[in-house]
Design a protein around this motif. Structure first.
Motif, PDB file in Angstrom:
ATOM      1  N   VAL A 154       0.831  -1.204   0.000  1.00 27.42           N
ATOM      2  CA  VAL A 154       0.000   0.000   0.000  1.00 27.42           C
ATOM      3  C   VAL A 154       0.862   1.249   0.000  1.00 27.42           C
ATOM      4  CG1 VAL A 154      -1.751   1.295   1.284  1.00 27.42           C
ATOM      5  CG2 VAL A 154      -1.859  -1.211   1.179  1.00 27.42           C
ATOM      6  N   GLY A 155       0.459   2.236  -0.776  1.00 28.51           N
ATOM      7  CA  GLY A 155       1.151   3.522  -0.808  1.00 28.51           C
ATOM      8  C   GLY A 155       1.146   4.097  -2.201  1.00 28.51           C
ATOM      9  N   ARG A 156       1.540   5.352  -2.296  1.00 29.92           N
ATOM     10  CA  ARG A 156       1.644   6.015  -3.603  1.00 29.92           C
ATOM     11  C   ARG A 156       3.112   6.335  -3.864  1.00 29.92           C
ATOM     12  NH1 ARG A 156       0.328   9.749   0.177  1.00 29.92           N
ATOM     13  NH2 ARG A 156       1.453  11.740   0.121  1.00 29.92           N
ATOM     14  N   PRO A 157       3.527   6.357  -5.121  1.00 28.57           N
ATOM     15  CA  PRO A 157       4.941   6.645  -5.420  1.00 28.57           C
ATOM     16  C   PRO A 157       5.373   8.006  -4.880  1.00 28.57           C
ATOM     17  CG  PRO A 157       3.834   5.747  -7.344  1.00 28.57           C
ATOM     18  CD  PRO A 157       2.755   6.026  -6.335  1.00 28.57           C
ATOM     19  N   LEU A 158       6.584   8.055  -4.388  1.00 23.81           N
ATOM     20  CA  LEU A 158       7.168   9.289  -3.863  1.00 23.81           C
ATOM     21  C   LEU A 158       7.288  10.334  -4.962  1.00 23.81           C
ATOM     22  CD1 LEU A 158       8.786  10.870  -1.654  1.00 23.81           C
ATOM     23  CD2 LEU A 158      10.823   9.690  -2.514  1.00 23.81           C
ATOM     24  N   ARG A 159       6.890  11.554  -4.667  1.00 26.83           N
ATOM     25  CA  ARG A 159       7.083  12.686  -5.579  1.00 26.83           C
ATOM     26  C   ARG A 159       8.167  13.577  -4.975  1.00 26.83           C
ATOM     27  NH1 ARG A 159       1.699  15.655  -6.213  1.00 26.83           N
ATOM     28  NH2 ARG A 159       2.997  16.897  -7.638  1.00 26.83           N
ATOM     29  N   LEU A 160       9.361  13.465  -5.531  1.00 28.56           N
ATOM     30  CA  LEU A 160      10.506  14.164  -4.951  1.00 28.56           C
ATOM     31  C   LEU A 160      10.317  15.677  -4.932  1.00 28.56           C
ATOM     32  CD1 LEU A 160      13.365  12.059  -6.552  1.00 28.56           C
ATOM     33  CD2 LEU A 160      12.862  12.235  -4.112  1.00 28.56           C
ATOM     34  N   LEU A 182      16.973   2.640  -6.777  1.00 33.65           N
ATOM     35  CA  LEU A 182      16.083   3.332  -5.842  1.00 33.65           C
ATOM     36  C   LEU A 182      15.600   4.658  -6.429  1.00 33.65           C
ATOM     37  CD1 LEU A 182      14.854   2.723  -3.122  1.00 33.65           C
ATOM     38  CD2 LEU A 182      16.670   4.024  -2.046  1.00 33.65           C
ATOM     39  N   THR A 183      14.763   4.578  -7.440  1.00 31.83           N
ATOM     40  CA  THR A 183      14.105   5.764  -7.974  1.00 31.83           C
ATOM     41  C   THR A 183      12.854   6.052  -7.151  1.00 31.83           C
ATOM     42  OG1 THR A 183      12.750   4.503  -9.532  1.00 31.83           O
ATOM     43  CG2 THR A 183      14.951   5.199 -10.274  1.00 31.83           C
ATOM     44  N   SER A 184      12.284   7.220  -7.353  1.00 33.11           N
ATOM     45  CA  SER A 184      11.097   7.595  -6.578  1.00 33.11           C
ATOM     46  C   SER A 184       9.927   6.651  -6.851  1.00 33.11           C
ATOM     47  CB  SER A 184      10.703   9.039  -6.902  1.00 33.11           C
ATOM     48  OG  SER A 184      10.477   9.208  -8.291  1.00 33.11           O
ATOM     49  N   ALA A 185       9.881   6.029  -8.033  1.00 38.24           N
ATOM     50  CA  ALA A 185       8.786   5.116  -8.352  1.00 38.24           C
ATOM     51  C   ALA A 185       8.803   3.876  -7.473  1.00 38.24           C
ATOM     52  CB  ALA A 185       8.846   4.714  -9.820  1.00 38.24           C
ATOM     53  N   ARG A 186       9.979   3.523  -6.941  1.00 39.39           N
ATOM     54  CA  ARG A 186      10.094   2.334  -6.091  1.00 39.39           C
ATOM     55  C   ARG A 186       9.774   2.616  -4.638  1.00 39.39           C
ATOM     56  NH1 ARG A 186      12.213   1.845 -11.291  1.00 39.39           N
ATOM     57  NH2 ARG A 186      12.546  -0.359 -11.725  1.00 39.39           N
ATOM     58  N   VAL A 187       9.713   3.886  -4.267  1.00 44.78           N
ATOM     59  CA  VAL A 187       9.470   4.268  -2.874  1.00 44.78           C
ATOM     60  C   VAL A 187       8.002   4.651  -2.723  1.00 44.78           C
ATOM     61  CG1 VAL A 187      10.113   5.839  -1.009  1.00 44.78           C
ATOM     62  CG2 VAL A 187      11.839   5.098  -2.676  1.00 44.78           C
ATOM     63  N   LEU A 188       7.278   3.924  -1.886  1.00 44.14           N
ATOM     64  CA  LEU A 188       5.856   4.190  -1.672  1.00 44.14           C
ATOM     65  C   LEU A 188       5.661   4.955  -0.359  1.00 44.14           C
ATOM     66  CD1 LEU A 188       4.231   0.806  -2.740  1.00 44.14           C
ATOM     67  CD2 LEU A 188       4.713   2.834  -4.126  1.00 44.14           C
ATOM     68  N   VAL A 189       4.742   5.908  -0.404  1.00 42.06           N
ATOM     69  CA  VAL A 189       4.512   6.809   0.724  1.00 42.06           C
ATOM     70  C   VAL A 189       3.071   6.678   1.199  1.00 42.06           C
ATOM     71  CG1 VAL A 189       4.425   9.243   1.402  1.00 42.06           C
ATOM     72  CG2 VAL A 189       6.231   8.428  -0.132  1.00 42.06           C
ATOM     73  N   ALA A 190       2.883   6.707   2.508  1.00 40.02           N
ATOM     74  CA  ALA A 190       1.548   6.734   3.109  1.00 40.02           C
ATOM     75  C   ALA A 190       1.634   7.461   4.441  1.00 40.02           C
ATOM     76  CB  ALA A 190       1.001   5.325   3.308  1.00 40.02           C
ATOM     77  N   ASP A 191       0.651   8.300   4.720  1.00 39.17           N
ATOM     78  CA  ASP A 191       0.589   9.037   5.993  1.00 39.17           C
ATOM     79  C   ASP A 191       1.860   9.824   6.278  1.00 39.17           C
ATOM     80  OD1 ASP A 191      -1.975   7.986   6.498  1.00 39.17           O
ATOM     81  OD2 ASP A 191      -1.110   6.163   7.354  1.00 39.17           O
ATOM     82  N   GLY A 192       2.447  10.416   5.235  1.00 39.68           N
ATOM     83  CA  GLY A 192       3.586  11.305   5.417  1.00 39.68           C
ATOM     84  C   GLY A 192       4.903  10.631   5.694  1.00 39.68           C
ATOM     85  N   ALA A 193       5.016   9.328   5.421  1.00 41.08           N
ATOM     86  CA  ALA A 193       6.266   8.611   5.671  1.00 41.08           C
ATOM     87  C   ALA A 193       6.446   7.531   4.606  1.00 41.08           C
ATOM     88  CB  ALA A 193       6.265   7.987   7.063  1.00 41.08           C
ATOM     89  N   VAL A 194       7.669   7.035   4.502  1.00 37.32           N
ATOM     90  CA  VAL A 194       7.938   5.924   3.589  1.00 37.32           C
ATOM     91  C   VAL A 194       7.236   4.682   4.127  1.00 37.32           C
ATOM     92  CG1 VAL A 194       9.702   4.414   2.618  1.00 37.32           C
ATOM     93  CG2 VAL A 194      10.131   6.874   2.819  1.00 37.32           C
ATOM     94  N   ALA A 196      26.373   5.239  -2.046  1.00 39.97           N
ATOM     95  CA  ALA A 196      26.047   6.480  -2.750  1.00 39.97           C
ATOM     96  C   ALA A 196      25.042   6.254  -3.867  1.00 39.97           C
ATOM     97  CB  ALA A 196      27.323   7.112  -3.320  1.00 39.97           C
ATOM     98  N   ASP A 197      25.017   5.046  -4.432  1.00 42.53           N
ATOM     99  CA  ASP A 197      24.113   4.784  -5.551  1.00 42.53           C
ATOM    100  C   ASP A 197      22.653   4.985  -5.172  1.00 42.53           C
ATOM    101  OD1 ASP A 197      26.343   4.180  -6.973  1.00 42.53           O
ATOM    102  OD2 ASP A 197      25.757   2.138  -7.506  1.00 42.53           O
ATOM    103  N   ASP A 198      22.271   4.532  -3.970  1.00 41.32           N
ATOM    104  CA  ASP A 198      20.870   4.654  -3.564  1.00 41.32           C
ATOM    105  C   ASP A 198      20.469   6.095  -3.295  1.00 41.32           C
ATOM    106  OD1 ASP A 198      20.289   1.984  -3.795  1.00 41.32           O
ATOM    107  OD2 ASP A 198      20.461   1.534  -1.658  1.00 41.32           O
ATOM    108  N   LEU A 199      21.443   6.953  -3.053  1.00 44.70           N
ATOM    109  CA  LEU A 199      21.143   8.361  -2.790  1.00 44.70           C
ATOM    110  C   LEU A 199      21.128   9.200  -4.059  1.00 44.70           C
ATOM    111  CD1 LEU A 199      23.362   8.745   0.387  1.00 44.70           C
ATOM    112  CD2 LEU A 199      20.877   8.986   0.343  1.00 44.70           C
ATOM    113  N   SER A 200      21.671   8.673  -5.149  1.00 49.02           N
ATOM    114  CA  SER A 200      21.908   9.510  -6.324  1.00 49.02           C
ATOM    115  C   SER A 200      20.622  10.089  -6.906  1.00 49.02           C
ATOM    116  CB  SER A 200      22.674   8.724  -7.392  1.00 49.02           C
ATOM    117  OG  SER A 200      21.920   7.627  -7.861  1.00 49.02           O
ATOM    118  N   ALA A 201      19.637   9.247  -7.189  1.00 48.16           N
ATOM    119  CA  ALA A 201      18.405   9.751  -7.801  1.00 48.16           C
ATOM    120  C   ALA A 201      17.687  10.720  -6.873  1.00 48.16           C
ATOM    121  CB  ALA A 201      17.484   8.584  -8.165  1.00 48.16           C
ATOM    122  N   LEU A 202      17.768  10.468  -5.568  1.00 45.57           N
ATOM    123  CA  LEU A 202      17.099  11.329  -4.596  1.00 45.57           C
ATOM    124  C   LEU A 202      17.763  12.700  -4.524  1.00 45.57           C
ATOM    125  CD1 LEU A 202      16.720   8.670  -1.764  1.00 45.57           C
ATOM    126  CD2 LEU A 202      15.067   9.250  -3.541  1.00 45.57           C
TER     127      LEU A 202
END
Length: 312
Positions: free
Chosen positions: A106-112, A199-211, A226-232
């Motif tokens: 459950v969750g919606r994709p993160l919008r950076l 780890l792009t924003s499409a892979r991170v799901l958000v609900a209730d203001g948190a991952v 560093a790779d996981d931080l790059s797209a963010l």
């Protein structure tokens, strides 16, 4: 081969005995290696079914399943502050391999672009990434996924730059920038960790203001955090970047890596080189043209930044 949503729903009913499929639909985005559908059952529970399109994807799915099973205790015991897919059923495919079914996360994709500074969602993103990097490397090793030391991973990046240079389509000043960073030995002194790997924003799901969840673990490996931080870091607003990094650093227990952000920015730039190589190798002129345009924009942007820094 490509399977229809109805065929995938049939696989789900085989994988989950008693599942009464009421509706089936394609998700908003799918990869090129898997057929994917969301199956809604008669009591409105939602299930995701994934079937590999070729043998290589089947092998990757089996490794991902092994990793997800190893991650489950870390979720249950709170070491990972989000959920991951949990495979609950499988259906054998006529051509070999298995389709995998799990409950939809459950969750919606993160919008950076919506991230802001402070203790909210940006901080939650930083904590989530740090939690991944705090995992024992054995969870990846035991799943048969790739493991790199720092020197080997630098060599991997160098090979990407060499391949991109051979296309003749990368601006020379950008190539020199990459080469200088790759030759800086101090930059590549880091402790490899478990990384998600895509780890792009499409892979991170958000609900209730948190991952709330992180999807698609097939690219996981032991490599450069560093790779996981790059797209963010590349796409988030500047004030949110500070919040992500601050919460990330607070969550890490062993971090003596002054060049983490530098390598993260380099990883973001080299993603364009990989996009270019994908276009060249697949013969897709549209992808090549898109990559060339983005590389030119990056070259202009970095040259302006370098000139401004030199003037200070």
């Amino acid at each position: 081969m490509s399977r229809s949503p109805l065929a995938l729903a049939a696989l789900a009913t085989v994988a989950i005995p008693g599942l009464d499929a009421y509706d089936v639909r394609r998700p908003a985005t799918t990869g090129s290696d898997f057929d994917v559908a969301v199956v809604v059952d008669s009591v409105r529970r939602r299930w995701v079914v994934r079937a590999p399109q070729h043998a290589g994807a089947g092998a990757a799915l089996e490794a991902e399943v092994a990793l997800l099973e190893a991650l489950a205790p870390h979720v249950d015991e709170g070491r990972l502050p989000f959920v991951v897919p949990r495979p609950v059923g499988f259906a054998h495919l006529p051509e070999g391999g298995r389709a995998c079914v799990h409950r939809e996360v459950v969750g919606r994709p993160l919008r950076l672009e919506t991230l802001r500074s402070g203790p909210g969602l940006a901080a939650s993103v930083g904590r989530a990434v740090a939690a991944v990097h705090e995992l024992p490397t054995a969870v990846v090793e035991d799943a048969g996924l790739p493991v790199y030391d720092a020197a080997g991973y630098r060599d991997r990046r160098q090979a990407e730059v060499d391949d991109a240079a051979r296309t003749g389509l990368v601006p020379p000043t950008l190539l020199r920038r990459w080469e200088e960073m790759l030759e800086d030995v101090a930059l590549w002194r880091f402790r490899p960790t478990v990384v998600h790997g895509d780890l792009t924003s499409a892979r991170v799901l958000v609900a209730d203001g948190a991952v709330a969840g992180i999807l698609d673990w097939g690219g996981a490996m032991v490599a450069d955090p560093a790779d996981d931080l790059s797209a963010l870091l590349v796409a988030a607003p500047e004030d949110a970047v500070d919040a992500i990094l601050e919460s990330y650093l607070l969550r890490r227990t062993e971090l003596t890596d002054p060049h983490l952000a530098d390598r993260a920015m380099l990883a973001g730039e080299l993603a364009l080189a990989r996009w270019l190589l994908h276009g060249v190798r697949s013969g897709r002129r549209d992808v090549v043209d898109d990559a060339v345009e983005m590389l030119r924009d990056l070259d202009e942007h970095t040259r302006v930044d370098d000139e401004a820094t030199a003037a200070l």
